[in-house]
Design a protein around this motif. Structure first.
Motif, PDB file in Angstrom:
ATOM      1  N   ASP A 182       0.832  -1.204   0.000  1.00 56.00           N
ATOM      2  CA  ASP A 182       0.000   0.000   0.000  1.00 56.00           C
ATOM      3  C   ASP A 182       0.867   1.256   0.000  1.00 56.00           C
ATOM      4  O   ASP A 182       0.632   2.196  -0.746  1.00 56.00           O
ATOM      5  CB  ASP A 182      -0.904   0.020   1.244  1.00 56.00           C
ATOM      6  CG  ASP A 182      -2.171  -0.804   1.020  1.00 56.00           C
ATOM      7  OD1 ASP A 182      -2.475  -1.099  -0.152  1.00 56.00           O
ATOM      8  OD2 ASP A 182      -2.835  -1.134   2.018  1.00 56.00           O
ATOM      9  N   ARG A 183       1.888   1.237   0.866  1.00 56.96           N
ATOM     10  CA  ARG A 183       2.743   2.423   0.988  1.00 56.96           C
ATOM     11  C   ARG A 183       3.590   2.620  -0.265  1.00 56.96           C
ATOM     12  O   ARG A 183       3.806   3.750  -0.714  1.00 56.96           O
ATOM     13  CB  ARG A 183       3.611   2.325   2.230  1.00 56.96           C
ATOM     14  CG  ARG A 183       2.748   2.404   3.479  1.00 56.96           C
ATOM     15  CD  ARG A 183       3.527   2.350   4.750  1.00 56.96           C
ATOM     16  NE  ARG A 183       2.592   2.232   5.858  1.00 56.96           N
ATOM     17  CZ  ARG A 183       1.920   3.252   6.388  1.00 56.96           C
ATOM     18  NH1 ARG A 183       2.097   4.463   5.889  1.00 56.96           N
ATOM     19  NH2 ARG A 183       1.080   3.071   7.367  1.00 56.96           N
ATOM     20  N   LEU A 184       4.066   1.507  -0.808  1.00 60.14           N
ATOM     21  CA  LEU A 184       4.854   1.610  -2.042  1.00 60.14           C
ATOM     22  C   LEU A 184       3.993   2.137  -3.187  1.00 60.14           C
ATOM     23  O   LEU A 184       4.454   2.942  -4.001  1.00 60.14           O
ATOM     24  CB  LEU A 184       5.454   0.245  -2.409  1.00 60.14           C
ATOM     25  CG  LEU A 184       6.533  -0.296  -1.462  1.00 60.14           C
ATOM     26  CD1 LEU A 184       6.944  -1.711  -1.866  1.00 60.14           C
ATOM     27  CD2 LEU A 184       7.759   0.617  -1.432  1.00 60.14           C
ATOM     28  N   LEU A 185       2.734   1.720  -3.237  1.00 62.27           N
ATOM     29  CA  LEU A 185       1.814   2.219  -4.260  1.00 62.27           C
ATOM     30  C   LEU A 185       1.605   3.724  -4.102  1.00 62.27           C
ATOM     31  O   LEU A 185       1.664   4.481  -5.063  1.00 62.27           O
ATOM     32  CB  LEU A 185       0.461   1.494  -4.165  1.00 62.27           C
ATOM     33  CG  LEU A 185       0.365   0.118  -4.833  1.00 62.27           C
ATOM     34  CD1 LEU A 185      -0.874  -0.624  -4.352  1.00 62.27           C
ATOM     35  CD2 LEU A 185       0.341   0.246  -6.355  1.00 62.27           C
ATOM     36  N   GLN A 186       1.386   4.129  -2.831  1.00 64.50           N
ATOM     37  CA  GLN A 186       1.191   5.569  -2.554  1.00 64.50           C
ATOM     38  C   GLN A 186       2.388   6.382  -3.016  1.00 64.50           C
ATOM     39  O   GLN A 186       2.253   7.501  -3.487  1.00 64.50           O
ATOM     40  CB  GLN A 186       1.032   5.804  -1.049  1.00 64.50           C
ATOM     41  CG  GLN A 186      -0.345   5.527  -0.495  1.00 64.50           C
ATOM     42  CD  GLN A 186      -0.327   5.480   1.022  1.00 64.50           C
ATOM     43  OE1 GLN A 186       0.670   5.837   1.648  1.00 64.50           O
ATOM     44  NE2 GLN A 186      -1.426   5.035   1.605  1.00 64.50           N
ATOM     45  N   LEU A 187       3.580   5.792  -2.836  1.00 61.30           N
ATOM     46  CA  LEU A 187       4.807   6.513  -3.157  1.00 61.30           C
ATOM     47  C   LEU A 187       5.188   6.367  -4.628  1.00 61.30           C
ATOM     48  O   LEU A 187       6.206   6.889  -5.072  1.00 61.30           O
ATOM     49  CB  LEU A 187       5.967   5.998  -2.279  1.00 61.30           C
ATOM     50  CG  LEU A 187       5.828   6.282  -0.781  1.00 61.30           C
ATOM     51  CD1 LEU A 187       6.795   5.423   0.013  1.00 61.30           C
ATOM     52  CD2 LEU A 187       6.073   7.755  -0.491  1.00 61.30           C
ATOM     53  N   GLY A 188       4.371   5.640  -5.369  1.00 59.27           N
ATOM     54  CA  GLY A 188       4.656   5.461  -6.795  1.00 59.27           C
ATOM     55  C   GLY A 188       5.817   4.520  -7.049  1.00 59.27           C
ATOM     56  O   GLY A 188       6.462   4.582  -8.096  1.00 59.27           O
ATOM     57  N   LEU A 189       6.114   3.657  -6.084  1.00 60.26           N
ATOM     58  CA  LEU A 189       7.251   2.755  -6.223  1.00 60.26           C
ATOM     59  C   LEU A 189       6.824   1.343  -6.610  1.00 60.26           C
ATOM     60  O   LEU A 189       7.638   0.432  -6.684  1.00 60.26           O
ATOM     61  CB  LEU A 189       8.048   2.705  -4.910  1.00 60.26           C
ATOM     62  CG  LEU A 189       8.628   4.046  -4.457  1.00 60.26           C
ATOM     63  CD1 LEU A 189       9.291   3.912  -3.097  1.00 60.26           C
ATOM     64  CD2 LEU A 189       9.626   4.572  -5.478  1.00 60.26           C
ATOM     65  N   LEU A 190       5.532   1.170  -6.787  1.00 61.66           N
ATOM     66  CA  LEU A 190       5.011  -0.143  -7.165  1.00 61.66           C
ATOM     67  C   LEU A 190       3.946   0.115  -8.210  1.00 61.66           C
ATOM     68  O   LEU A 190       3.047   0.929  -7.989  1.00 61.66           O
ATOM     69  CB  LEU A 190       4.417  -0.836  -5.923  1.00 61.66           C
ATOM     70  CG  LEU A 190       4.050  -2.308  -6.028  1.00 61.66           C
ATOM     71  CD1 LEU A 190       5.295  -3.161  -6.172  1.00 61.66           C
ATOM     72  CD2 LEU A 190       3.283  -2.757  -4.782  1.00 61.66           C
ATOM     73  N   ASP A 191       4.054  -0.563  -9.338  1.00 71.01           N
ATOM     74  CA  ASP A 191       3.070  -0.281 -10.394  1.00 71.01           C
ATOM     75  C   ASP A 191       2.072  -1.413 -10.523  1.00 71.01           C
ATOM     76  O   ASP A 191       1.294  -1.477 -11.443  1.00 71.01           O
ATOM     77  CB  ASP A 191       3.783  -0.030 -11.734  1.00 71.01           C
ATOM     78  CG  ASP A 191       4.673  -1.202 -12.121  1.00 71.01           C
ATOM     79  OD1 ASP A 191       4.645  -2.218 -11.399  1.00 71.01           O
ATOM     80  OD2 ASP A 191       5.395  -1.084 -13.117  1.00 71.01           O
ATOM     81  N   ASP A 192       2.150  -2.350  -9.569  1.00 73.49           N
ATOM     82  CA  ASP A 192       1.336  -3.542  -9.695  1.00 73.49           C
ATOM     83  C   ASP A 192       0.252  -3.539  -8.629  1.00 73.49           C
ATOM     84  O   ASP A 192       0.329  -2.832  -7.641  1.00 73.49           O
ATOM     85  CB  ASP A 192       2.236  -4.770  -9.519  1.00 73.49           C
ATOM     86  CG  ASP A 192       1.704  -5.946 -10.297  1.00 73.49           C
ATOM     87  OD1 ASP A 192       0.761  -5.755 -11.083  1.00 73.49           O
ATOM     88  OD2 ASP A 192       2.234  -7.047 -10.106  1.00 73.49           O
TER      89      ASP A 192
END
Ligand SMILES: [Zn+2]
Length: 380
Positions: free
Chosen positions: A95-105
């Motif tokens: 969730d946090r990686l998605l928020q930070l734009g570090l996960l595109d999946d």
């Protein structure tokens, strides 16, 4: 499977698991009937996790409940090929990686290659060591980033960071637990016990204890598999294991029969521990680990002392990291077999092995100033 109308201790267990997952089910946690109210809670839990909300606790829901006990910071997270860590802590990280734009999946709650890549990106951008492992430093970096991007629950994360710090010394390590034999190869047998079953059970008991202290345990086989020594060594290499712990039980084999074991020591009962050594060389770190394993097991089990030895045998020879092979008792000995059969004895063995591994890792870090080392509890 559990469904409405079922009764018994498994229903109580389900209520406990739901409570741990933040979905308390009813006022009385000891209630052992799967009633309508419990079914509603199960449906809500399933819905929240994108599962079919049928109110029946099958394999998928069980797996989700199992993963729900982990909160971010409870354990060190890393990518282990073939053994993806899963749980709510991984989902929270994603969730946090998605928020930070570090996960595109899409988040899937599994620490796979994409999540690892996201963590590496986070580490690069925050100036922490880039190893793809979510340990205390990276958690702290995540907290700082959360503050700057806003919306994060900073106080909650501070608690998590403290928890992670307390577990830091023994954390981040990978141990290959190698239950010997397996599949059609049952190993030593005696008094109704089979080595392959005993050592797998022992490995599973140890796995839980290691996970609780942030050490990643990888098992070399399941119940039906019989990997070769080469395959076991390759697995140790591919998961970058820090140490290998190979678990055996011995048997007194009549002369002339080869059951894949060393010649029995003079006394056909007791505990023996081996590290790699040949006529001209030996592994000093292996010997150190063997000494710790042997000492802790002797102290807790009451097995006779067949001492530590070097041995130029398959898995010890094929592995490059410190590796130890332990023979926990003789299944052909009535006294040893009676001990090995007892689940409490197996728990004591698992505890001894966990303590030995912790000590081994702690001694490696003896440049740490006195006073900063946390107490590593026996049950940790
Ligand atoms: Zn064996």
């Amino acid at each position: 499977m559990l469904r409405r109308g079922d009764t018994g201790p498994r229903v109580v267990g389900l209520r406990e698991e739901l409570a741990r997952a933040g979905a308390p089910a009813g006022a009385d946690p000891e209630e052992d009937v799967f009633d309508d109210a419990l079914e509603r809670v199960v449906r809500a839990f399933q819905q929240e996790r994108g599962l079919r909300a049928d109110g029946v606790v099958g394999p998928q829901t069980s797996r989700a409940l199992d993963g729900a006990r982990w909160r971010l910071g409870d354990r060190v997270l890393r990518f282990v090929p073939g053994h993806l860590l899963h749980g709510d802590d991984v989902t929270a990280l994603q969730d946090r990686l998605l928020q930070l734009g570090l996960l595109d999946d899409r988040r899937d709650g599994r620490y796979g290659p994409r999540t690892e890549a996201g963590v590496r990106e986070l580490q690069r951008s925050s100036g922490t060591a880039v190893d793809g492992v979510l340990g205390p430093e990276t958690l702290a970096a995540l907290r700082r980033l959360d503050r700057s991007v806003g919306g994060g629950d900073a106080s909650g994360l501070r608690d998590l960071e403290r928890t992670a710090q307390a577990r830091r010394r023994a954390s981040g390590r990978v141990v290959l637990l190698d239950p010997a034999h397996g599949g059609t190869d049952r190993g030593s047998v005696g008094h109704g016990l089979e080595e392959a079953e005993v050592v797998l059970d022992l490995a599973q008991r140890l796995e839980g204890r290691l996970a609780a202290s942030g050490t990643t345990a990888v098992l070399s086989r399941g119940a039906d598999q019989r990997p070769s020594a080469e395959e076991r060594a390759e697995l140790a290499e591919s998961v970058a294991a820090d140490v290998v712990l190979s678990l055996h039980c011995d048997a007194l084999v009549p002369a002339g029969l080869d059951a894949g074991h060393a010649l029995p020591p003079a006394a056909a009962s007791g505990l023996a521990t081996f590290s790699w050594g040949s006529a001209t060389a030996r592994s000093t770190e292996g010997a150190r680990l063997a000494g710790l394993v042997h000492r802790e097991l002797l102290a807790r089990t009451g097995l006779a002392d067949c001492r530590t030895h070097t041995w130029n045998t398959d898995l010890l020879r094929l592995t490059r990291m410190p590796a130890v092979r332990v023979e926990v008792g003789y299944l052909t000995s009535p006294d040893d077999a009676a001990l090995v059969r007892d689940p409490a004895f197996r728990d004591r063995c698992a505890e001894a092995l966990a303590v030995a591994l912790h000590r081994f890792f702690l001694e490696e870090e003896d440049d740490v100033p006195t006073g900063l080392l946390p107490v590593v509890g026996a049950g940790a």
